[in-house]
Design an enzyme around this catalytic site. Structure first.
Site, PDB file in Angstrom:
ATOM      1  N   SER A  83       0.858  -1.183   0.000  1.00  0.00           N
ATOM      2  CA  SER A  83       0.000   0.000   0.000  1.00  0.00           C
ATOM      3  C   SER A  83       0.896   1.236   0.000  1.00  0.00           C
ATOM      4  O   SER A  83       2.120   1.123  -0.075  1.00  0.00           O
ATOM      5  CB  SER A  83      -0.957  -0.022   1.173  1.00  0.00           C
ATOM      6  OG  SER A  83      -0.243  -0.161   2.351  1.00  0.00           O
ATOM      7  N   ASP A 117     -10.317   5.998  -6.487  1.00  0.00           N
ATOM      8  CA  ASP A 117     -10.934   5.399  -5.309  1.00  0.00           C
ATOM      9  C   ASP A 117     -11.786   4.206  -5.719  1.00  0.00           C
ATOM     10  O   ASP A 117     -12.991   4.309  -5.889  1.00  0.00           O
ATOM     11  CB  ASP A 117     -11.782   6.461  -4.594  1.00  0.00           C
ATOM     12  CG  ASP A 117     -12.054   6.073  -3.165  1.00  0.00           C
ATOM     13  OD1 ASP A 117     -11.474   5.078  -2.701  1.00  0.00           O
ATOM     14  OD2 ASP A 117     -12.851   6.755  -2.506  1.00  0.00           O
ATOM     15  N   CYS A 404     -45.727   5.134  13.955  1.00  0.00           N
ATOM     16  CA  CYS A 404     -45.642   5.884  12.703  1.00  0.00           C
ATOM     17  C   CYS A 404     -45.954   7.365  12.961  1.00  0.00           C
ATOM     18  O   CYS A 404     -46.972   7.686  13.582  1.00  0.00           O
ATOM     19  CB  CYS A 404     -46.635   5.301  11.691  1.00  0.00           C
ATOM     20  SG  CYS A 404     -46.721   6.260  10.180  1.00  0.00           S
TER      21      CYS A 404
HETATM   22  S1  IVH Z   1       0.564   2.960  -6.836  1.00  0.00           S
HETATM   23  C1  IVH Z   1       3.284   0.244  -4.039  1.00  0.00           C
HETATM   24  N1  IVH Z   1      -1.059   4.608  -7.973  1.00  0.00           N
HETATM   25  O1  IVH Z   1      -3.995   3.005  -3.561  1.00  0.00           O
HETATM   26  C2  IVH Z   1       1.955   0.793  -4.162  1.00  0.00           C
HETATM   27  N2  IVH Z   1      -1.927   3.231  -6.253  1.00  0.00           N
HETATM   28  O2  IVH Z   1      -2.622   2.648  -0.857  1.00  0.00           O
HETATM   29  C3  IVH Z   1       1.639   1.063  -5.570  1.00  0.00           C
HETATM   30  N3  IVH Z   1      -4.327   3.555  -5.843  1.00  0.00           N
HETATM   31  O3  IVH Z   1      -3.685  -0.470  -3.391  1.00  0.00           O
HETATM   32  C4  IVH Z   1       0.348   1.710  -5.696  1.00  0.00           C
HETATM   33  N4  IVH Z   1      -4.632   5.098  -7.362  1.00  0.00           N
HETATM   34  O4  IVH Z   1      -5.435   0.480  -4.948  1.00  0.00           O
HETATM   35  C5  IVH Z   1      -0.939   3.668  -7.038  1.00  0.00           C
HETATM   36  N5  IVH Z   1      -2.381   6.148  -9.118  1.00  0.00           N
HETATM   37  C6  IVH Z   1      -2.268   5.189  -8.201  1.00  0.00           C
HETATM   38  C7  IVH Z   1      -3.342   4.762  -7.402  1.00  0.00           C
HETATM   39  C8  IVH Z   1      -3.133   3.774  -6.441  1.00  0.00           C
HETATM   40  C9  IVH Z   1      -5.204   4.373  -6.430  1.00  0.00           C
HETATM   41  C10 IVH Z   1      -4.642   2.641  -4.739  1.00  0.00           C
HETATM   42  C11 IVH Z   1      -4.236   1.225  -4.997  1.00  0.00           C
HETATM   43  C12 IVH Z   1      -3.370   0.812  -3.872  1.00  0.00           C
HETATM   44  C13 IVH Z   1      -3.642   1.858  -2.857  1.00  0.00           C
HETATM   45  C14 IVH Z   1      -2.370   2.101  -2.094  1.00  0.00           C
END
Ligand code: IVH
Length: 667
Positions: A83, A117, A404
């Site tokens: 993440s 999102d 009600c």
């Molecule tokens: S890069 C090593 N780019 O955010 C992590 N993640 O908290 C690489 N997400 O699980 C993630 N937009 O679901 C990346 N432009 C974006 C993103 C993105 C949404 C989400 C993704 C990930 C979470 C990470």
């Protein structure tokens, strides 16, 4: 903080976070913002670090929310899905940049992207063919959702141009706002629980076991990472652009040489993100050069070469003046908070939905509280929290009603349902009025009549139910204010015109609980007249495509009530059409008229959808379950064993697709 106090605080935070996790992941009804959740989690982690003696492997800090579900095959990720470190402050972005500079002596570039999102997915391509799609799960393994992902139009099943032999693409699966609203409207019609936001709707959709349902929902996929051995470039931006040539969808991406440009990107999208068709909750800032990834390295859960800047949700604080309770046309009670007007994201907010009793309890809402109001993915603002420090001393918790508000009947609550209902269907005024408003609405009987007119007619005692509309005369209308001869005649004409609408429209207009437009169409085609439907038994109803136990019971219940049967009779006597048109095709050439079919298995010559439409075009009806009411089981390869067994038991002929086409073409 002292050890003992810290221990108490830690256990309090764990309990609170567990509850929020449950509400978020299981109920899909979060009550606090992501930001507040992150703050609580940060507090817990820092206390756990300071007092390691309270370590507990079951602490919510020990897991990143997992979406592993039992029904899907599990697949391991070749590279773990990490993440991102989150921040809400610009200062922390400056800190991030300083840290990068400390490790990297050369110049470097950032890439800014939106933080979509939705739901993360990993896509594996072998020789340019989509082989596998897996959700993030716990980061090491996730659900194999390949069948569902294949239905998403923006995920290429076969790549174009030159691509490496093996490739992993990471992206986000989203439900655009418009598709989300449409889906929730349909769900509301059917009395199904609403999705709290587009992300939950996307996640829920990906978990459906039947990919043909998934295919009907407009999921989208935007990719944000390319991983593999023989990639064309050693940098993120260039690979992403290349991936768009392979057929993937990418969104706003910008290469930034300086932090100033990063801030510009953030400012721009913070202001303009509402114009995007999908939801975003921040901006992801990544280092462009892959060569620096190893140098910067990783923490246990996040890379040090990227960071997410999260937008603050638009939130306002205001006083709650009172709580009102609305009664819908189905008798469902909705609590609504009346607020001191406050400006939020460009509009003045005066009311916010409180959904149900459970929500009020979760918020621990007291009279006169100062509340946080947010506009999330939904148009209706919601209360996400209470400022307990500003609580008026001695104020009482908001009490839910047990009778009600309109007719004083004791409310009922069905097991498994979140809402309370007023059971006095036939006498509760807002229910009667709501049903009539629904009856005349454009998608129902399309009678050109405003809600205020319906109310006026009811108040004057001219109509007591929808059927009374068909007995109105021009003179009756002229007796009431605002109605001149011309407008009265027009209204009567509009009522008259509605009499000849197809039977499925009337069935929808009746406002039977859980019978929305689609269900009405299916039921009306299976039971071609009101009389046939009234005669139908529970099992017969269950056999109709899209009709489950809840809908079947609701229809049975509706036609068991004398008041409803008398409405039907009045409608019939007035000449309202309540049967399907016997069109020429079905009459003369309809070789399958009146026959009911169940389709099971896969077929060589036609797709299931093609077979369904062949049956319908020849006057037959498709139903989903085998019952004594069914005429044929159309069986293909891998025919469902339970269906086959039932058909044998009931002596229902099992036919092949050739036999079906033979039935049609035979004179
Ligand atoms: S890069 C090593 N780019 O955010 C992590 N993640 O908290 C690489 N997400 O699980 C993630 N937009 O679901 C990346 N432009 C974006 C993103 C993105 C949404 C989400 C993704 C990930 C979470 C990470």
């Amino acid at each position: 903080m002292e050890r003992e106090a810290a221990g108490r605080k830690i256990s309090e935070l764990r309990k609170e976070l567990d509850e929020h996790n449950y509400r978020y992941y299981v109920l899909a009804e979060p009550v606090i913002s992501d930001r507040l959740y992150d703050e609580l989690m940060d507090e817990l982690i820092s206390l756990e670090n300071e007092f390691p003696e309270f370590f507990d492997p079951a602490s919510p800090s020990q897991r990143i929310g997992s979406d592993i579900s039992r029904e899907f095959r599990q697949a391991r990720h070749k590279h773990p899905m990490l993440s991102l470190d989150n921040t809400y402050s610009r200062e922390e972005l400056v800190e991030f940049d300083k840290r990068v500079r400390k490790f990297v002596s050369t110049s470097y570039e950032y890439v800014c992207e939106l933080k979509y999102d939705g739901v993360a997915v990993s896509l594996t391509y072998v020789q340019g063919i989509l082989e596998l799609a897996v959700t993030r799960g716990d980061g090491r393994q996730g659900d194999d959702v390949t069948a569902n992902v294949r239905t998403i139009r923006s995920v290429p099943l076969k790549l174009r141009g030159d691509y490496p032999a093996e490739l992993e693409i990471r992206g986000e699966i989203l439900l655009p706002r418009e598709g989300f609203s449409r889906l929730n409207r349909q769900r509301e019609e059917r009395g199904e629980a609403l999705f709290a936001n587009p992300r939950n709707a996307a996640a829920g959709t990906l978990k459906i076991q039947n990919s043909s349902i998934v295919a009907k929902r407009p999921l989208d996929c935007i990719i944000y990472r390319v991983i593999g051995e023989g990639l064309p470039f050693r940098s993120h931006y260039e690979n992403l652009k290349k991936a768009s040539e392979w057929g993937f969808k990418i969104s706003e991406v910008r290469k930034c040489e300086r932090l100033k440009d990063v801030f510009e990107f953030i400012d721009h999208w913070d202001l303009h993100r509402a114009e995007l068709p999908f939801e975003t909750d921040g901006v992801v800032v990544k280092i462009n050069d892959f060569g620096l990834y190893d140098k910067l390295g990783y923490t246990a859960k996040t890379p040090r070469w990227a960071i997410a800047y999260k937008f603050s949700a638009e939130r306002a604080v205001t006083r709650m003046m009172s709580v009102g309770f609305q009664v819908g046309r189905t008798g469902a009670i909705t609590p609504v908070a009346n607020l001191k007007p406050v400006s939020l994201a460009g509009t003045t907010v005066k009311r916010a939905s409180l959904h149900n009793e459970e929500q009020i309890r979760m918020l621990d809402l007291h009279e006169n509280d100062m509340v946080y109001v947010e506009k999330g993915g939904d148009i209706i603002p919601k209360i996400t929290g209470v400022d307990k420090n500003k609580r008026t001393p001695g104020s009482k918790p908001v009490e839910y009603i047990d009778t009600c508000p309109a007719c004083s009947s004791p409310l009922v609550k069905m097991p498994g349902e979140a809402k309370h209902y007023c059971p006095s269907i036939d006498t509760c005024p807002p229910q009667i009025l709501g049903r009539m408003e629904h009856f005349v609405s454009r998608r129902a009987m399309n009678i050109n009549m405003a809600g205020a007119t319906v109310k006026l007619l009811a108040e004057k005692g001219l109509v007591k139910d929808a059927a009374d509309l068909y007995y109105l005369k021009v003179e009756d209308l002229m007796g009431i204010e605002r109605f001149a001869r011309k407008s009265s005649e027009k209204l009567i004409q509009s009522i008259e015109k509605s009499k000849s609408l197809p039977w499925n429209r009337l069935l929808y207009a009746l406002g039977i609980r859980f019978v929305g437009e689609t269900v009405a169409r299916k039921v009306a085609s299976a039971f071609p007249s009101a009389d046939k439907l009234i005669e139908a038994g529970y099992e017969d109803l269950l056999a109709v495509d899209e009709v489950g136990e809840r809908i079947a019971s609701s229809i049975m219940d509706y036609f068991s009530r004398p008041a409803n049967l008398s409405i039907i009779k009045k409608l019939k006597d007035a000449g309202v059409r309540m049967e399907n048109e016997q069109d020429g095709r079905k009459e003369a050439g309809g070789k399958l008229t009146g026959k009911k079919f169940v389709i099971s298995g896969t077929f060589g010559q036609h797709s299931r959808d093609e077979l369904k439409s062949i049956i319908e075009q020849n006057g037959g009806t498709n139903v989903s379950a085998v019952s004594s009411n069914v005429d044929y089981l159309l069986g293909g390869e891998n025919i469902g064993p339970a269906k086959l067994k039932k058909a044998k038991e009931l002596n229902i002929p099992v036919i092949t697709e050739n036999e079906l086409t033979g039935m049609i073409n035979h004179d």
